[in-house]
Design an enzyme around this catalytic site. Structure first.
Site, mmCIF file in Angstrom:
data_model
loop_
_atom_site.group_PDB
_atom_site.id
_atom_site.type_symbol
_atom_site.label_atom_id
_atom_site.label_comp_id
_atom_site.label_asym_id
_atom_site.label_seq_id
_atom_site.Cartn_x
_atom_site.Cartn_y
_atom_site.Cartn_z
ATOM 1 N N ASP A 24 15.820 62.909 -65.903
ATOM 2 C CA ASP A 24 14.826 62.396 -66.438
ATOM 3 C C ASP A 24 14.811 62.256 -67.855
ATOM 4 O O ASP A 24 13.886 61.304 -68.275
ATOM 5 C CB ASP A 24 13.597 63.513 -66.140
ATOM 6 N N LEU A 61 21.621 59.694 -63.349
ATOM 7 C CA LEU A 61 20.825 59.915 -64.524
ATOM 8 C C LEU A 61 19.729 60.776 -64.138
ATOM 9 O O LEU A 61 19.391 60.917 -62.925
ATOM 10 C CB LEU A 61 20.072 58.522 -64.827
ATOM 11 N N THR A 91 12.225 69.423 -69.915
ATOM 12 C CA THR A 91 13.673 69.864 -69.900
ATOM 13 C C THR A 91 13.741 70.393 -68.580
ATOM 14 O O THR A 91 12.863 71.013 -67.804
ATOM 15 C CB THR A 91 14.027 70.789 -71.025
ATOM 16 N N THR A 101 18.688 70.372 -72.621
ATOM 17 C CA THR A 101 18.386 69.031 -73.503
ATOM 18 C C THR A 101 17.501 69.387 -74.436
ATOM 19 O O THR A 101 16.547 70.312 -74.318
ATOM 20 C CB THR A 101 17.303 68.270 -72.138
#
Ligand code: ASP
Length: 340
Positions: free
Chosen positions: A230, A228, A250, A199
Site C-alpha cells: 500500500d 507492491l 502501516t 514503514t
C-alpha cells in the site's frame, strides 16, 4: 526544537490526555484550539523522524518540506524496513516504495526502486517535474539517475544479509505482527521467516494550517519479486485533502489496499468522525473482511484533521505513533486497538 520528550505508554491514557477531557469518538467535533504546527508519524522510529520534520516546521517551513525531510532521517538510518538497509525481496534485492502528497492534491510516487537512497525525494521529484504521479522499477531508477540521484552499490546491509540468510533456511512467508516492537530493530526477527515491517508514514500541518504526508518503506521483508504494498499507492498508504484531513497506513499492505485505506479514513473524517474514530472504522472494515484471519495480520492508521486534531487505531496491540507539536513535546502514544 522540542526540548522535552514525554513517553506515554498506556494504551488509553495517552489519547485521553491529548483529548484534554473530550471524547475523540465524538461524531462531530467542537472547534479545537490550533495545535499548529504539528507532525505525527508511525512507530517509535517516528520520534527521530519527527525531529527532522520539526526543524522545518519550527522555522515556519511548509508541511511538504517537513514530511520529506522527516522521513529522510529514517531512510538514512539502519532500519529493517525503510531505505537501502532494509530487508530484501526473496531474490535478495532491496526494492523501495514511497509516496508524497501536498495540500493541493499534488502527489508523487515511486515503487520497486533499486539502489537509490532517498525514494521519498524521487517521489517528490516525480510530483514536481513530470506529468505523472507514479514511476516504477527500471524507469523510476533511470529518472532518478537523470535527476542526479547517485546510484548506490547493489549490496545488502550486514543486518539485512543476516536476516536474508536466516530466511533462506525455510523460505517461508510468515508475517509476524508487531515485530517492530521487539525493541531491537537490528535483529532479524524470529528464525524461520518472520517478515519484519516498519514503514514510516508521516503527516504534518504547518503554521499556515496546510497538510502534507509522506510514506516510505522497503515493504514486506522477503516479499515476492515485483510485489507492491500500500505504501506507494496514493489513497491506500497515504491520502491528503487539505480541507478535511490526512491519513496514512502501516501494516499488511494487501489489506490496506483492499479498502483504499487512507482515502477511506479521510472520507470518514469528511463525514464528521474524529481522526481516531475514522481510523477505527477503517480497521473495523478490514477486520470484517478478514474474519478469523484478522488475527494473523497487523494494520494501523494515523490521521490528522484540518483542525489539527490527531488520532490512530490499530487492528492489534503494539502499534505506537510519535507526535511532535508546538507544546515542545515529543510523545510516543500507544494506539488503541480492536482485537484483544
Ligand atoms: N505497508 C507496508 C507494505 O505492505 C509494510 C508495513 O508497513 O509494515 O509494504
Amino acid at each position: 526544537m522540542p526540548t522535552r520528550r514525554k513517553f506515554i505508554t498506556s494504551s488509553t491514557t495517552g489519547l485521553a490526555l491529548l483529548a484534554a477531557g473530550r471524547s475523540l469518538e465524538a461524531a462531530s467535533l467542537p472547534p479545537a484550539p490550533a495545535k499548529k504546527p504539528l507532525v505525527i508519524s508511525t512507530w517509535d522510529t517516528g520520534l527521530a523522524a519527527n525531529l527532522g520534520a520539526w526543524k522545518v516546521l519550527s522555522k515556519g517551513g511548509r508541511a511538504l518540506d517537513a514530511v520529506e525531510a522527516g522521513v529522510m532521517v529514517t531512510e538514512d538510518s539502519q532500519n529493517c524496513c525503510v531505505g537501502l538497509g532494509g530487508n530484501p525481496d526473496r531474490e535478495g534485492i532491496v526494492t523501495l516504495d514511497a509516496c508524497i502528497m501536498d495540500d493541493q492534491f499534488n502527489c508523487g510516487s515511486v515503487a520497486a526502486l533499486e539502489r537509490i537512497k532517498h525514494p521519498i525525494s524521487v517521489a517528490r521529484r516525480i510530483m514536481e517535474r513530470t506529468p505523472h504521479v507514479m514511476l516504477v522499477g527500471e524507469g523510476a531508477q533511470q529518472f532518478a539517475v537523470a535527476q542526479g540521484f547517485p546510484l548506490e552499490p547493489q549490496k545488502l546491509s550486514p543486518d539485512a544479509e543476516k536476516a536474508y540468510r536466516e530466511w533462506l533456511k525455510t523460505s517461508e512467508y510468515k508475517p509476524v505482527v508487531n515485530i517492530e516492537n521487539t525493541g531491537n530493530k537490528k535483529t532479524v526477527g524470529p528464525v524461520g521467516g518472520a517478515n519484519n515491517h516498519d514503514t514510516i508514514a508521516m503527516l504534518a500541518q504547518d503554521g499556515q494550517g496546510n497538510l502534507s504526508g509522506s510514506c516510505t518503506t522497503s515493504g514486506m521483508g522477503f516479499k515476492m519479486r515485483g510485489r507492491l504494498g500500500d505504501s506507494p499507492l496514493i489513497g491506500s498508504g497515504l491520502f491528503v485533502d487539505n480541507a478535511v484531513g490526512a491519513a496514512a497506513a502501516t501494516g499488511q499492505g494487501e489489506d490496506v489496499i483492499r479498502i483504499a485505506g487512507s482515502h477511506t479514513v479521510v472520507e470518514l473524517m469528511r463525514q464528521g468522525l474524529s481522526p481516531k474514530a475514522a481510523c477505527k472504522a477503517a480497521v473495523e472494515r478490514i477486520a470484517k473482511i478478514k474474519g478469523a484471519k484478522a488475527r494473523d495480520i497487523q494494520v494501523c492508521f494515523i490521521a490528522v484533521n484540518a483542525q489539527g486534531q490527531h488520532g490512530a487505531y490499530a487492528l492489534q496491540k503494539g502499534f505506537s505513533y510519535a507526535v511532535c507539536d508546538q507544546t515542545n513535546q515529543q510523545q510516543l502514544i500507544q494506539s488503541e486497538y480492536l482485537l484483544s
